[in-house]
Motif scaffolding. Structure first.
Motif, PDB file in Angstrom:
ATOM      1  N   LYS A 102      35.259  43.953  35.339  1.00 49.60           N
ATOM      2  CA  LYS A 102      35.229  45.365  35.722  1.00 49.60           C
ATOM      3  C   LYS A 102      33.974  45.693  36.533  1.00 49.60           C
ATOM      4  N   GLN A 103      32.860  45.013  36.224  1.00 45.48           N
ATOM      5  CA  GLN A 103      31.622  45.233  36.961  1.00 45.48           C
ATOM      6  C   GLN A 103      31.692  44.678  38.385  1.00 45.48           C
ATOM      7  N   HIS A 104      32.465  43.606  38.577  1.00 49.58           N
ATOM      8  CA  HIS A 104      32.498  42.917  39.869  1.00 49.58           C
ATOM      9  C   HIS A 104      33.688  43.298  40.742  1.00 49.58           C
ATOM     10  N   SER A 105      34.743  43.830  40.135  1.00 48.14           N
ATOM     11  CA  SER A 105      35.922  44.211  40.928  1.00 48.14           C
ATOM     12  C   SER A 105      36.755  45.227  40.166  1.00 48.14           C
ATOM     13  N   ARG A 106      37.171  46.262  40.886  1.00 43.98           N
ATOM     14  CA  ARG A 106      38.053  47.267  40.305  1.00 43.98           C
ATOM     15  C   ARG A 106      39.514  47.008  40.650  1.00 43.98           C
ATOM     16  N   SER A 107      39.762  46.100  41.585  1.00 48.48           N
ATOM     17  CA  SER A 107      41.134  45.891  42.042  1.00 48.48           C
ATOM     18  C   SER A 107      41.749  44.585  41.542  1.00 48.48           C
ATOM     19  N   VAL A 108      40.922  43.575  41.265  1.00 50.19           N
ATOM     20  CA  VAL A 108      41.421  42.317  40.714  1.00 50.19           C
ATOM     21  C   VAL A 108      41.801  42.535  39.252  1.00 50.19           C
ATOM     22  N   THR A 109      42.941  42.001  38.838  1.00 51.32           N
ATOM     23  CA  THR A 109      43.365  42.124  37.443  1.00 51.32           C
ATOM     24  C   THR A 109      43.423  40.747  36.794  1.00 51.32           C
ATOM     25  N   LEU A 110      43.291  40.740  35.473  1.00 56.85           N
ATOM     26  CA  LEU A 110      43.266  39.491  34.717  1.00 56.85           C
ATOM     27  C   LEU A 110      44.144  39.633  33.491  1.00 56.85           C
ATOM     28  N   ASN A 111      45.149  38.771  33.382  1.00 60.89           N
ATOM     29  CA  ASN A 111      46.001  38.720  32.198  1.00 60.89           C
ATOM     30  C   ASN A 111      45.505  37.603  31.291  1.00 60.89           C
ATOM     31  N   ILE A 112      45.224  37.933  30.034  1.00 60.61           N
ATOM     32  CA  ILE A 112      44.686  36.963  29.082  1.00 60.61           C
ATOM     33  C   ILE A 112      45.676  36.764  27.948  1.00 60.61           C
TER      34      ILE A 112
END
Length: 324
Positions: free
Chosen positions: A144-154
């Motif tokens: 969240k600190q480095h990108s607002r548009s990249v998403t990550l599914n865990i």
């Protein structure tokens, strides 16, 4: 003047109008390969509207592309499920090879760059339990600190098919207590966990410091030993140690709950025992008589090693993963 092509196998000059084009070549030339990028997006998001947004296309255009994909592969590929769509078995079968092929082409395009500030890329990573409890909140916070548009599914389930999921880039990374010992996989050591012995504070026979004799006499609770990524397996894979196992839980959380309410003991990471000791009334002891260190690894397949987005995510993970 007629152009000529040299057939090296026959050492003859063959006029180009005599060159034979295979059926496969003709079939490929008739296919609209642009549809594959739509297939990839729809498979990732399993929603036509979100896929259209990611691709910068209209929703009708994506729906039309999906219809053409159905004709191309002679399969429905996607069926409606609630507010989204669900891939068919054939779509799942196609996804890995198509995604890998697209990535190989993308990696070779000149001038390609990855900008985390504008990219809408969606990454998928599996973190085995209990590491997911430790790492997932931190990773999501750093992203969240480095990108607002990249998403990550865990996810946290390590399946029997994990190697193929990495190979075909259905997953970008896996974080686990085991490495993937194959020539085409990379494994980066992250940190070492210290293992400790836990028992209930009310255990009738372990009132003081637990000893080696207690360890080999008491009944043990473990994470199920037949899983593809069992935390406990290396410590209980011999007949003399396996016979001490009286409970196999789905996770270390269920193991600790059982230990807190019974006379069983268990081996768990130190950080996890410290988080739960007060709530569960657990006693923590050192384990100097066994190898009480266990390494966690970040693993990925070599097919993704030139992908600029993959490289960015790998650096982000490696720089921000550590024990508390």
């Amino acid at each position: 003047m007629t152009d000529i092509i040299l057939d090296k196998t026959q050492s003859k000059r063959i006029p180009d109008n005599k060159v034979q084009v295979s059926h496969e070549d003709n079939h490929l030339r008739r296919a609209d390969l642009n549809l594959l990028t739509v297939f990839d997006a729809v498979m990732q998001l399993q929603n036509i509207t979100r896929a259209a947004r990611m691709l910068g296309m209209s929703q009708p255009a994506v729906s039309n592309a999906v219809s053409r994909l159905k004709n191309m592969f002679s399969d429905e590929l996607f069926v409606r499920s609630g507010r989204g769509i669900e891939p068919t078995a054939r779509a799942h079968q196609l996804y890995g090879p198509i995604r890998q092929a697209l990535q190989l082409v993308t990696n070779e395009l000149p001038g390609l760059c990855f900008d985390p500030q504008t990219s809408r890329r969606q990454f998928a990573i599996t973190i085995s339990s209990p590491l997911d409890l430790l790492l997932a909140p931190k990773i999501l916070g750093v992203l969240k600190q480095h990108s607002r548009s990249v998403t990550l599914n865990i996810g946290s389930l390590i399946s029997d098919n994990i190697e193929n999921q990495l190979r075909y880039q259905e997953l970008e990374f896996v974080i686990d207590y085991r490495s993937i010992d194959r020539a085409d996989y990379y494994n980066q050591k992250l940190f070492e966990d210290e293992l400790v012995l836990i028992s209930s504070n009310n255990h009738p026979r372990i009132q003081q410091q637990a000893s080696q004799s207690y360890y080999f006499k008491e009944k043990h609770a473990v994470v199920r030993l037949n899983g593809p990524s069992s935390f406990s397996f290396p410590y209980y894979n011999k007949p003399e140690t396996h016979k001490r196992v009286c409970y196999q839980g789905a996770s270390l959380f269920s193991v600790m709950e059982i230990v807190s309410q019974t006379e069983m003991i268990a081996v768990v990471p130190k950080w996890l025992s410290q988080q739960s000791a007060e709530r569960l009334n657990l006693k923590i002891d050192r384990l100097p008589w066994i190898n009480n260190k266990i390494t966690s690894y970040l693993s990925w397949h070599e097919s993704a090693s030139k992908d600029k987005g993959h490289l960015w995510m790998k650096e982000l993970l490696m720089q921000n993963i550590s024990l508390p």
